[in-house]
Design a protein around this motif. Structure first.
Motif, PDB file in Angstrom:
ATOM      1  N   ASN A   1       0.819  -1.212   0.000  1.00 19.01           N
ATOM      2  CA  ASN A   1       0.000   0.000   0.000  1.00 19.01           C
ATOM      3  C   ASN A   1       0.852   1.261   0.000  1.00 19.01           C
ATOM      4  O   ASN A   1       0.454   2.277  -0.569  1.00 19.01           O
ATOM      5  CB  ASN A   1      -0.930   0.027   1.211  1.00 19.01           C
ATOM      6  CG  ASN A   1      -2.002  -1.025   1.153  1.00 19.01           C
ATOM      7  OD1 ASN A   1      -2.192  -1.676   0.139  1.00 19.01           O
ATOM      8  ND2 ASN A   1      -2.696  -1.216   2.253  1.00 19.01           N
ATOM      9  N   GLN A   2       1.999   1.206   0.623  1.00 18.77           N
ATOM     10  CA  GLN A   2       2.874   2.376   0.704  1.00 18.77           C
ATOM     11  C   GLN A   2       3.457   2.753  -0.658  1.00 18.77           C
ATOM     12  O   GLN A   2       3.908   3.874  -0.850  1.00 18.77           O
ATOM     13  CB  GLN A   2       4.012   2.111   1.687  1.00 18.77           C
ATOM     14  CG  GLN A   2       3.566   1.940   3.114  1.00 18.77           C
ATOM     15  CD  GLN A   2       4.688   1.440   4.002  1.00 18.77           C
ATOM     16  OE1 GLN A   2       5.858   1.736   3.775  1.00 18.77           O
ATOM     17  NE2 GLN A   2       4.343   0.674   5.018  1.00 18.77           N
ATOM     18  N   GLN A   3       3.422   1.847  -1.594  1.00 15.10           N
ATOM     19  CA  GLN A   3       4.019   2.091  -2.911  1.00 15.10           C
ATOM     20  C   GLN A   3       3.188   2.998  -3.813  1.00 15.10           C
ATOM     21  O   GLN A   3       3.675   3.461  -4.840  1.00 15.10           O
ATOM     22  CB  GLN A   3       4.246   0.765  -3.644  1.00 15.10           C
ATOM     23  CG  GLN A   3       5.316  -0.075  -3.034  1.00 15.10           C
ATOM     24  CD  GLN A   3       5.545  -1.327  -3.838  1.00 15.10           C
ATOM     25  OE1 GLN A   3       5.668  -1.266  -5.060  1.00 15.10           O
ATOM     26  NE2 GLN A   3       5.600  -2.448  -3.163  1.00 15.10           N
ATOM     27  N   TYR A   4       1.942   3.279  -3.446  1.00 16.25           N
ATOM     28  CA  TYR A   4       1.072   4.052  -4.333  1.00 16.25           C
ATOM     29  C   TYR A   4       1.646   5.412  -4.692  1.00 16.25           C
ATOM     30  O   TYR A   4       1.558   5.854  -5.832  1.00 16.25           O
ATOM     31  CB  TYR A   4      -0.329   4.208  -3.734  1.00 16.25           C
ATOM     32  CG  TYR A   4      -1.130   2.939  -3.764  1.00 16.25           C
ATOM     33  CD1 TYR A   4      -1.330   2.241  -4.946  1.00 16.25           C
ATOM     34  CD2 TYR A   4      -1.684   2.420  -2.599  1.00 16.25           C
ATOM     35  CE1 TYR A   4      -2.064   1.065  -4.980  1.00 16.25           C
ATOM     36  CE2 TYR A   4      -2.430   1.249  -2.625  1.00 16.25           C
ATOM     37  CZ  TYR A   4      -2.610   0.582  -3.819  1.00 16.25           C
ATOM     38  OH  TYR A   4      -3.333  -0.575  -3.851  1.00 16.25           O
ATOM     39  N   TRP A   5       2.241   6.111  -3.743  1.00 15.54           N
ATOM     40  CA  TRP A   5       2.773   7.436  -4.073  1.00 15.54           C
ATOM     41  C   TRP A   5       4.008   7.327  -4.951  1.00 15.54           C
ATOM     42  O   TRP A   5       4.276   8.185  -5.776  1.00 15.54           O
ATOM     43  CB  TRP A   5       3.013   8.264  -2.816  1.00 15.54           C
ATOM     44  CG  TRP A   5       4.250   7.927  -2.049  1.00 15.54           C
ATOM     45  CD1 TRP A   5       4.394   6.967  -1.112  1.00 15.54           C
ATOM     46  CD2 TRP A   5       5.519   8.576  -2.154  1.00 15.54           C
ATOM     47  NE1 TRP A   5       5.672   6.967  -0.632  1.00 15.54           N
ATOM     48  CE2 TRP A   5       6.379   7.955  -1.245  1.00 15.54           C
ATOM     49  CE3 TRP A   5       5.998   9.638  -2.928  1.00 15.54           C
ATOM     50  CZ2 TRP A   5       7.707   8.325  -1.080  1.00 15.54           C
ATOM     51  CZ3 TRP A   5       7.321  10.017  -2.761  1.00 15.54           C
ATOM     52  CH2 TRP A   5       8.160   9.369  -1.853  1.00 15.54           C
ATOM     53  N   VAL A   6       4.761   6.213  -4.848  1.00 12.50           N
ATOM     54  CA  VAL A   6       5.910   6.018  -5.724  1.00 12.50           C
ATOM     55  C   VAL A   6       5.437   5.709  -7.146  1.00 12.50           C
ATOM     56  O   VAL A   6       6.090   6.100  -8.114  1.00 12.50           O
ATOM     57  CB  VAL A   6       6.842   4.916  -5.172  1.00 12.50           C
ATOM     58  CG1 VAL A   6       7.953   4.588  -6.150  1.00 12.50           C
ATOM     59  CG2 VAL A   6       7.445   5.369  -3.846  1.00 12.50           C
ATOM     60  N   ALA A   7       4.294   5.060  -7.261  1.00 10.13           N
ATOM     61  CA  ALA A   7       3.718   4.825  -8.593  1.00 10.13           C
ATOM     62  C   ALA A   7       3.455   6.160  -9.280  1.00 10.13           C
ATOM     63  O   ALA A   7       3.761   6.328 -10.470  1.00 10.13           O
ATOM     64  CB  ALA A   7       2.433   4.008  -8.471  1.00 10.13           C
ATOM     65  N   ALA A   8       2.926   7.113  -8.550  1.00 13.53           N
ATOM     66  CA  ALA A   8       2.676   8.441  -9.115  1.00 13.53           C
ATOM     67  C   ALA A   8       3.993   9.139  -9.463  1.00 13.53           C
ATOM     68  O   ALA A   8       4.101   9.790 -10.515  1.00 13.53           O
ATOM     69  CB  ALA A   8       1.868   9.287  -8.132  1.00 13.53           C
ATOM     70  N   LEU A   9       4.998   8.992  -8.622  1.00 10.71           N
ATOM     71  CA  LEU A   9       6.317   9.577  -8.876  1.00 10.71           C
ATOM     72  C   LEU A   9       6.883   9.010 -10.177  1.00 10.71           C
ATOM     73  O   LEU A   9       7.366   9.763 -11.035  1.00 10.71           O
ATOM     74  CB  LEU A   9       7.236   9.258  -7.697  1.00 10.71           C
ATOM     75  CG  LEU A   9       8.662   9.769  -7.731  1.00 10.71           C
ATOM     76  CD1 LEU A   9       9.185   9.898  -6.313  1.00 10.71           C
ATOM     77  CD2 LEU A   9       9.595   8.889  -8.520  1.00 10.71           C
ATOM     78  N   LEU A  10       6.799   7.698 -10.355  1.00 10.08           N
ATOM     79  CA  LEU A  10       7.312   7.077 -11.578  1.00 10.08           C
ATOM     80  C   LEU A  10       6.539   7.552 -12.799  1.00 10.08           C
ATOM     81  O   LEU A  10       7.134   7.804 -13.857  1.00 10.08           O
ATOM     82  CB  LEU A  10       7.253   5.553 -11.457  1.00 10.08           C
ATOM     83  CG  LEU A  10       8.181   4.937 -10.406  1.00 10.08           C
ATOM     84  CD1 LEU A  10       7.891   3.448 -10.243  1.00 10.08           C
ATOM     85  CD2 LEU A  10       9.639   5.177 -10.737  1.00 10.08           C
ATOM     86  N   ARG A  11       5.251   7.720 -12.670  1.00  9.50           N
ATOM     87  CA  ARG A  11       4.446   8.218 -13.798  1.00  9.50           C
ATOM     88  C   ARG A  11       4.835   9.651 -14.159  1.00  9.50           C
ATOM     89  O   ARG A  11       4.837  10.023 -15.342  1.00  9.50           O
ATOM     90  CB  ARG A  11       2.953   8.137 -13.483  1.00  9.50           C
ATOM     91  CG  ARG A  11       2.427   6.726 -13.435  1.00  9.50           C
ATOM     92  CD  ARG A  11       2.566   6.065 -14.779  1.00  9.50           C
ATOM     93  NE  ARG A  11       1.949   4.748 -14.758  1.00  9.50           N
ATOM     94  CZ  ARG A  11       1.941   3.932 -15.771  1.00  9.50           C
ATOM     95  NH1 ARG A  11       2.502   4.275 -16.907  1.00  9.50           N
ATOM     96  NH2 ARG A  11       1.378   2.750 -15.678  1.00  9.50           N
ATOM     97  N   GLU A  12       5.160  10.471 -13.176  1.00  9.25           N
ATOM     98  CA  GLU A  12       5.609  11.841 -13.473  1.00  9.25           C
ATOM     99  C   GLU A  12       6.935  11.820 -14.222  1.00  9.25           C
ATOM    100  O   GLU A  12       7.130  12.598 -15.153  1.00  9.25           O
ATOM    101  CB  GLU A  12       5.727  12.659 -12.184  1.00  9.25           C
ATOM    102  CG  GLU A  12       4.392  13.080 -11.635  1.00  9.25           C
ATOM    103  CD  GLU A  12       4.456  14.368 -10.834  1.00  9.25           C
ATOM    104  OE1 GLU A  12       5.558  14.885 -10.569  1.00  9.25           O
ATOM    105  OE2 GLU A  12       3.371  14.846 -10.472  1.00  9.25           O
TER     106      GLU A  12
END
Length: 89
Positions: free
Chosen positions: A59-70
């Motif tokens: 669950n903690q990875q969700y914000w890193v998913a957004a970082l990678l998409r940016e």
């Protein structure tokens, strides 16, 4: 003192720099290589807080998913497959 929002933006910018530096240091992330998974990037960059109640590592990875998409939107990294690993462009 900076506002909380500005400090958050600064953390996000530093986090992107950290991920880019990490990926540049890994041969698997080179433009023609296989890439690394989001989970591996997440853990290797020190973003994992460990399993917490109602906040597993996954669950903690969700914000890193957004970082990678940016970073992907900026043309810096790419995904090798739709749900596959990430590498530098």
């Amino acid at each position: 003192m900076k506002s909380h929002e500005q400090r958050g933006l600064d953390i996000r910018a530093l986090s992107k720099e950290l991920v880019i530096d990490f990926m540049k240091s890994k041969s698997e992330c080179a433009a023609s290589s296989v890439g690394l998974s989001q989970a591996e990037i997440f853990r290797s960059c020190g973003f994992d807080w460990g399993t917490k109640k109602s906040a597993t590592s996954s669950n903690q990875q969700y914000w890193v998913a957004a970082l990678l998409r940016e970073l992907e939107d900026a043309g810096i990294i790419e995904r090798t497959k739709q749900s596959g690993p990430w590498r530098l462009v």
